[in-house]
Design an enzyme around this catalytic site. Structure first.
Site, PDB file in Angstrom:
ATOM      1  N   GLU A  46       0.824  -1.208   0.000  1.00 41.34           N
ATOM      2  CA  GLU A  46       0.000   0.000   0.000  1.00 41.34           C
ATOM      3  C   GLU A  46       0.862   1.264   0.000  1.00 41.34           C
ATOM      4  O   GLU A  46       0.535   2.254  -0.651  1.00 41.34           O
ATOM      5  CB  GLU A  46      -0.929   0.000   1.223  1.00 41.34           C
ATOM      6  CG  GLU A  46      -1.911  -1.168   1.236  1.00 41.34           C
ATOM      7  CD  GLU A  46      -1.401  -2.359   2.029  1.00 41.34           C
ATOM      8  OE1 GLU A  46      -2.213  -3.012   2.694  1.00 41.34           O
ATOM      9  OE2 GLU A  46      -0.167  -2.644   1.985  1.00 41.34           O
ATOM     10  N   LEU A 202      22.984 -27.941  -1.924  1.00 43.37           N
ATOM     11  CA  LEU A 202      21.639 -27.473  -1.579  1.00 43.37           C
ATOM     12  C   LEU A 202      21.517 -25.956  -1.705  1.00 43.37           C
ATOM     13  O   LEU A 202      20.904 -25.290  -0.867  1.00 43.37           O
ATOM     14  CB  LEU A 202      21.254 -27.924  -0.158  1.00 43.37           C
ATOM     15  CG  LEU A 202      21.323 -29.432   0.108  1.00 43.37           C
ATOM     16  CD1 LEU A 202      20.952 -29.740   1.555  1.00 43.37           C
ATOM     17  CD2 LEU A 202      20.426 -30.195  -0.855  1.00 43.37           C
TER      18      LEU A 202
END
Length: 339
Positions: A46, A202
């Site tokens: 916003e 990973l």
């Protein structure tokens, strides 16, 4: 609202543990401002939306409608309340995709707007808004991370050979897709056998994005310190039944071996504010998540052209619903949700 969702998606991988949110300001059918939550700790959607309005259009703000995909916050967190921003700018109408389940918000933003005399409409494209932030909603309603299970399998349903030799099943495009998936989750998890046999890093080295926290199950602390998961380059959690210790960006977390380990691990990840986890194997760990119904999504990459005969069978799917399926060359990607 559809535009709000498009904007919100741009924050994927950058705003967790906050939700992805988009906002659009409209005057007489014309968009005069738009924004989205871009970075955790930064301005909310916003704020960015209102700030994007040009000088020429700022006088139109009190006569406009603001659309936002998630209920505006009503509390002071890392930023001031967005509901106050809307009230301060005298925006007369707010259209909201869905309520925020976070206990500090959960209807309080809507209530504050209504008390200020602002027309408030809730539930526009609600299903789509819920899907967009399914990690956030799962975390705050089930009190555990959103769990994604992923594996690659051959056309005859095998994920590895019987001799434990490294077998490359998915193609290069699918591998990049997996690294994209990694960039979208807060953590990535493997078991002892996968860490030992594959020695994975990973990380998201094939995709631009933040590396997830590494989570490794090593109940008896059998993993050698020479493995890549111990290199300290990424925060790493080693769940085990022997010791609790932290050193060089690697934290050993002791759990009760007499109790169910997965529940304990998910509880600890929740306490650490880790909102989602991508589980990449091996077969036993993946099957345990399925058997205990501790997952929210399953992603299977099947190489339709590769057959290996004898091998380790892929996990068994039960009580799932196919949500999406597509191809990358010979690889078929299937997305399943619990039925």
């Amino acid at each position: 609202m559809q535009r709000c969702l498009q904007l919100a998606q741009l924050g994927a991988g950058s705003v967790a543990p906050n939700p992805m949110v988009g906002s659009v300001l409209v005057h007489d059918g014309r968009i005069i401002g738009e924004g989205y939550h871009q970075q955790y700790g930064g301005p909310h959607a916003e704020v960015n939306c209102v700030n994007s309005v040009s000088v020429e259009d700022r006088s139109l703000i009190p006569y406009s409608t603001i659309y936002v995909s998630l209920e505006p916050c009503a509390h002071f967190g890392k930023t001031p309340p967005c509901a106050d921003l809307i009230i301060r700018n005298r925006i007369p109408k707010v259209v909201i995709g869905c309520r925020d389940p976070f206990k500090e918000v959960d209807g309080k933003g809507i209530e504050k707007l209504q008390q200020a005399g602002i027309e408030t409409i809730v539930g526009i494209l609600e299903k789509e808004c819920l899907v967009l932030n399914r990690r956030f909603f799962t975390f705050h309603t089930k009190f555990r991370p959103f769990v994604v299970l992923k594996w690659a399998e051959t056309a005859d349903g095998k994920i590895a050979t019987t001799d434990d030799s490294r077998t490359f099943i998915s193609n290069g495009y699918s591998n990049r897709l997996v690294h994209h998936w990694r960039s979208e989750e807060a953590a990535i998890m493997v078991g002892t056998n996968t860490a030992t046999l594959d020695n994975p890093s990973l990380t998201t080295r094939l995709w631009k994005g933040k590396n997830p926290v590494r989570v490794v199950m090593d109940m008896q602390l059998r993993l050698p310190a020479s493995l890549q998961v111990f290199d300290g380059s990424v925060p790493t959690l080693i769940f085990n039944g022997i010791k609790a210790q932290t050193a060089d960006n690697v934290q050993f977390i002791k759990i009760d071996l007499q109790a169910e380990p997965l529940q304990q691990i998910l509880q600890q990840l929740y306490k650490d504010n880790i909102q989602s986890v991508l589980v990449e194997g091996g077969a036993q760990l993946l099957q345990s998540f399925i058997d205990f119904n501790l997952y929210d999504e399953i992603r299977v990459i099947q190489n339709k052209a590769l057959y290996i005969g004898d091998g380790l069978r892929a996990p068994s799917l039960a009580h799932v619903q196919l949500k999406k399926q597509y191809h990358l060359l010979d690889d078929e990607i299937s997305i399943y949700h619990p039925a």
